[in-house]
Design a protein around this motif. Sequence first.
Motif, PDB file in Angstrom:
ATOM      1  N   PRO A  60     -24.672 -23.787  56.675  1.00 31.48           N
ATOM      2  CA  PRO A  60     -23.650 -24.783  57.040  1.00 31.48           C
ATOM      3  C   PRO A  60     -24.202 -26.173  57.324  1.00 31.48           C
ATOM      4  N   THR A  61     -25.542 -26.323  57.405  1.00 32.99           N
ATOM      5  CA  THR A  61     -26.093 -27.647  57.684  1.00 32.99           C
ATOM      6  C   THR A  61     -26.215 -28.490  56.426  1.00 32.99           C
ATOM      7  N   PHE A  62     -26.003 -27.902  55.259  1.00 27.90           N
ATOM      8  CA  PHE A  62     -26.119 -28.653  54.012  1.00 27.90           C
ATOM      9  C   PHE A  62     -25.004 -29.666  53.910  1.00 27.90           C
ATOM     10  N   GLY A  63     -25.344 -30.856  53.417  1.00 22.89           N
ATOM     11  CA  GLY A  63     -24.348 -31.859  53.086  1.00 22.89           C
ATOM     12  C   GLY A  63     -23.895 -31.676  51.652  1.00 22.89           C
ATOM     13  N   TYR A  64     -23.071 -32.583  51.179  1.00 21.23           N
ATOM     14  CA  TYR A  64     -22.504 -32.411  49.845  1.00 21.23           C
ATOM     15  C   TYR A  64     -23.556 -32.513  48.749  1.00 21.23           C
ATOM     16  N   ARG A  65     -24.651 -33.264  48.987  1.00 23.62           N
ATOM     17  CA  ARG A  65     -25.691 -33.386  47.962  1.00 23.62           C
ATOM     18  C   ARG A  65     -26.387 -32.052  47.728  1.00 23.62           C
ATOM     19  N   TYR A  66     -26.783 -31.405  48.818  1.00 20.75           N
ATOM     20  CA  TYR A  66     -27.445 -30.110  48.678  1.00 20.75           C
ATOM     21  C   TYR A  66     -26.468 -29.040  48.188  1.00 20.75           C
ATOM     22  N   LEU A  67     -25.221 -29.151  48.600  1.00 20.72           N
ATOM     23  CA  LEU A  67     -24.221 -28.198  48.117  1.00 20.72           C
ATOM     24  C   LEU A  67     -24.024 -28.342  46.611  1.00 20.72           C
ATOM     25  N   ALA A  68     -24.057 -29.578  46.114  1.00 20.26           N
ATOM     26  CA  ALA A  68     -23.943 -29.790  44.664  1.00 20.26           C
ATOM     27  C   ALA A  68     -25.132 -29.175  43.940  1.00 20.26           C
ATOM     28  N   ASP A  69     -26.329 -29.314  44.523  1.00 25.55           N
ATOM     29  CA  ASP A  69     -27.519 -28.703  43.919  1.00 25.55           C
ATOM     30  C   ASP A  69     -27.410 -27.182  43.904  1.00 25.55           C
ATOM     31  N   GLU A  70     -26.941 -26.608  44.995  1.00 26.36           N
ATOM     32  CA  GLU A  70     -26.793 -25.154  45.057  1.00 26.36           C
ATOM     33  C   GLU A  70     -25.729 -24.658  44.078  1.00 26.36           C
ATOM     34  N   ALA A  71     -24.646 -25.401  43.937  1.00 29.37           N
ATOM     35  CA  ALA A  71     -23.612 -25.012  42.981  1.00 29.37           C
ATOM     36  C   ALA A  71     -24.144 -25.116  41.553  1.00 29.37           C
ATOM     37  N   ARG A  72     -24.988 -26.124  41.300  1.00 29.74           N
ATOM     38  CA  ARG A  72     -25.600 -26.246  39.980  1.00 29.74           C
ATOM     39  C   ARG A  72     -26.505 -25.063  39.678  1.00 29.74           C
TER      40      ARG A  72
END
Length: 146
Positions: A60-72
Amino acid sequence: MTYPLVSELADAGIPVTVSCRVLKLARQPYYRWRNDPVRDADVLRAYRINALHDAHHEDPTFGYRYLADEARRAGWRMSRRTAWKLCSQAGILSSAQRRRRGKGKKAGPPVFDDHVQRVFRADAPNRLWLTDITEHWTSEGKLYCC
């Protein structure tokens, strides 16, 4: 969206042409929606939000940038801007957000007595003087000028 309303009116016996004219809608998009009510873009958006939500659930500490990387990494391609937009629409927020300094604080009690009583009109010259206090940072600390 008003297309379901047009469908309900058509079921009630009101012609689609009349309903679309009154609601100021074009008929062609209505029939396109009726043939395929869920667009491919909406399905793709839902899958992307699910991928962002799953990545957020893992950390839950990830921001949208890291979330985009994880979704990729999970196979859902999107730009960071798209990830930001989807996260803001879905309410996905990082649990480690920066604290904002100086904004949103309530003003403290007044430091001085208000002798003017917020009446800034003098009866004669040299009866009422106003000043402004400014604060400047120096290498030795704060400097207050009046």
